[in-house]
Design an enzyme around this catalytic site. Structure first.
Site, PDB file in Angstrom:
ATOM      1  N   GLU A  87       0.876  -1.162   0.000  1.00 54.20           N
ATOM      2  CA  GLU A  87       0.000   0.000   0.000  1.00 54.20           C
ATOM      3  C   GLU A  87       0.918   1.219   0.000  1.00 54.20           C
ATOM      4  O   GLU A  87       1.738   1.377   0.911  1.00 54.20           O
ATOM      5  CB  GLU A  87      -0.902   0.029   1.234  1.00 54.20           C
ATOM      6  CG  GLU A  87      -1.987  -1.034   1.228  1.00 54.20           C
ATOM      7  CD  GLU A  87      -2.920  -0.910   2.418  1.00 54.20           C
ATOM      8  OE1 GLU A  87      -2.616  -0.103   3.327  1.00 54.20           O
ATOM      9  OE2 GLU A  87      -3.940  -1.611   2.454  1.00 54.20           O
ATOM     10  N   ASP A 128      -5.396   9.000  10.443  1.00 49.54           N
ATOM     11  CA  ASP A 128      -4.091   8.445  10.789  1.00 49.54           C
ATOM     12  C   ASP A 128      -3.590   9.019  12.103  1.00 49.54           C
ATOM     13  O   ASP A 128      -3.928  10.145  12.500  1.00 49.54           O
ATOM     14  CB  ASP A 128      -3.080   8.743   9.679  1.00 49.54           C
ATOM     15  CG  ASP A 128      -3.325   7.890   8.448  1.00 49.54           C
ATOM     16  OD1 ASP A 128      -3.218   6.653   8.576  1.00 49.54           O
ATOM     17  OD2 ASP A 128      -3.628   8.444   7.379  1.00 49.54           O
TER      18      ASP A 128
END
Length: 303
Positions: A86, A97
């Site tokens: 990824e 995040d």
């Protein structure tokens, strides 16, 4: 003496013109070389996720290091056991995040040429393993969904997952990605009702992403395994797509526990932390996670 003229009849008629039958008009259009490459990338991703054992995905933010160092790190991580990559497209407001990945994105942004660096990282990663790009909607919107999808596909990506994709933009993004032969994995929040889950699954291809934790990336606490098992069961009932899990899988021991539930486990923050501070440790960590997954095949029914 001149010869007397001879009687001539009417000229013979021209033979009827034969119609040429264009046989190719009745045949399906053959894919172009570009389309064959893109289809091969998608097939490779599907093959990785369909294998009996749980695959290992590794998240790497693009542009964290200069190009040559980044390519070397991707090579090492692939050899250490990564089944797929990824590649993260840096964004200034990465709200889903945690602090480690946010700091990595800030470093990548400070280097400039974010998209160009990301495309070079994707191109190299895709030459090693099936590669999916992770991004937020804002960069997709700024660059244009159709334009960005084509750039990512041309770089070799098999798919792109927009982690905060607005539902009112899902149809446009799916159309843009389909036109570029790019799969559209979807991150599925655990709180969705069955109706909402079915809506998200209908706009997905490639895989459904089941966060192992409801916290931001980088979470290091315990995982609610019964809740994750229930959620992956719901996903498999709603869609035949593979189920991928990440977020909060902070140790090989936790990866080992999640492996029977998923077709792939993705690790991010542990590797990103190493890439930020001690890059030589990134392949060591990858190997530890890969070894934890090796004996395990998913216990839930695949399509």
């Amino acid at each position: 003496m001149p010869r007397p003229p001879t009687a001539r009849g009417p000229p013979p008629p021209w033979p009827p013109r034969q119609r040429r039958h264009h046989v190719t008009a009745d045949l399906p259009r053959q894919p172009t070389l570009r389309e064959r490459h893109l289809l091969a990338a998608t097939d490779s991703l599907h093959a990785r996720l369909a294998q009996p054992r749980c695959a290992l995905g590794v998240f790497v933010p693009a542009g964290l290091h200069p190009g040559r160092a980044e390519r070397r790190q991707l090579d090492q991580i692939a050899r250490a056991g990564a089944d797929l990559f990824e590649i993260g497209l840096a964004h200034h407001d990465a709200g889903l995040d945690g602090p480690v990945i946010q700091a990595a994105y800030r470093r990548a942004l400070s280097r400039g040429n974010v998209l160009a660096r990301a495309l070079r990282a994707v191109e190299h990663a895709a030459g090693l393993r099936p590669t999916v790009v992770m991004t937020y909607w804002d960069p997709v919107h700024r660059h244009g969904p159709e334009h960005l999808a084509r750039l990512l596909a041309d770089a070799g990506a098999a798919g792109a997952m927009v982690v905060d994709l607005p539902e009112d933009q899902a149809e446009r993004w799916q159309a843009a990605a389909n036109a570029a032969h790019l799969s559209t994995p979807r991150l599925v929040p655990r709180h969705l009702t069955d109706t909402g889950l079915a809506t998200v699954a209908a706009s997905a291809s490639g895989w459904l992403y089941a966060p192992a934790s409801t916290a931001p990336t980088g979470y290091r606490g315990p995982l609610d395994m019964p809740a994750l098992a229930d959620f992956t069961t719901r996903l498999r009932a709603a869609s035949p797509l593979p189920v991928v899990s990440g977020v909060g899988i902070s140790t090989p021991a936790l990866a080992e526990r999640v492996a029977p539930l998923a077709d792939a486990v993705v690790i991010g923050t542990p590797v990103v932390r190493a890439l930020m501070t001690a890059p030589e440790q990134a392949p060591v960590l990858t190997t530890a996670f890969a070894h934890a997954l090796t004996p395990y095949a998913t216990t839930q029914t695949r399509a």
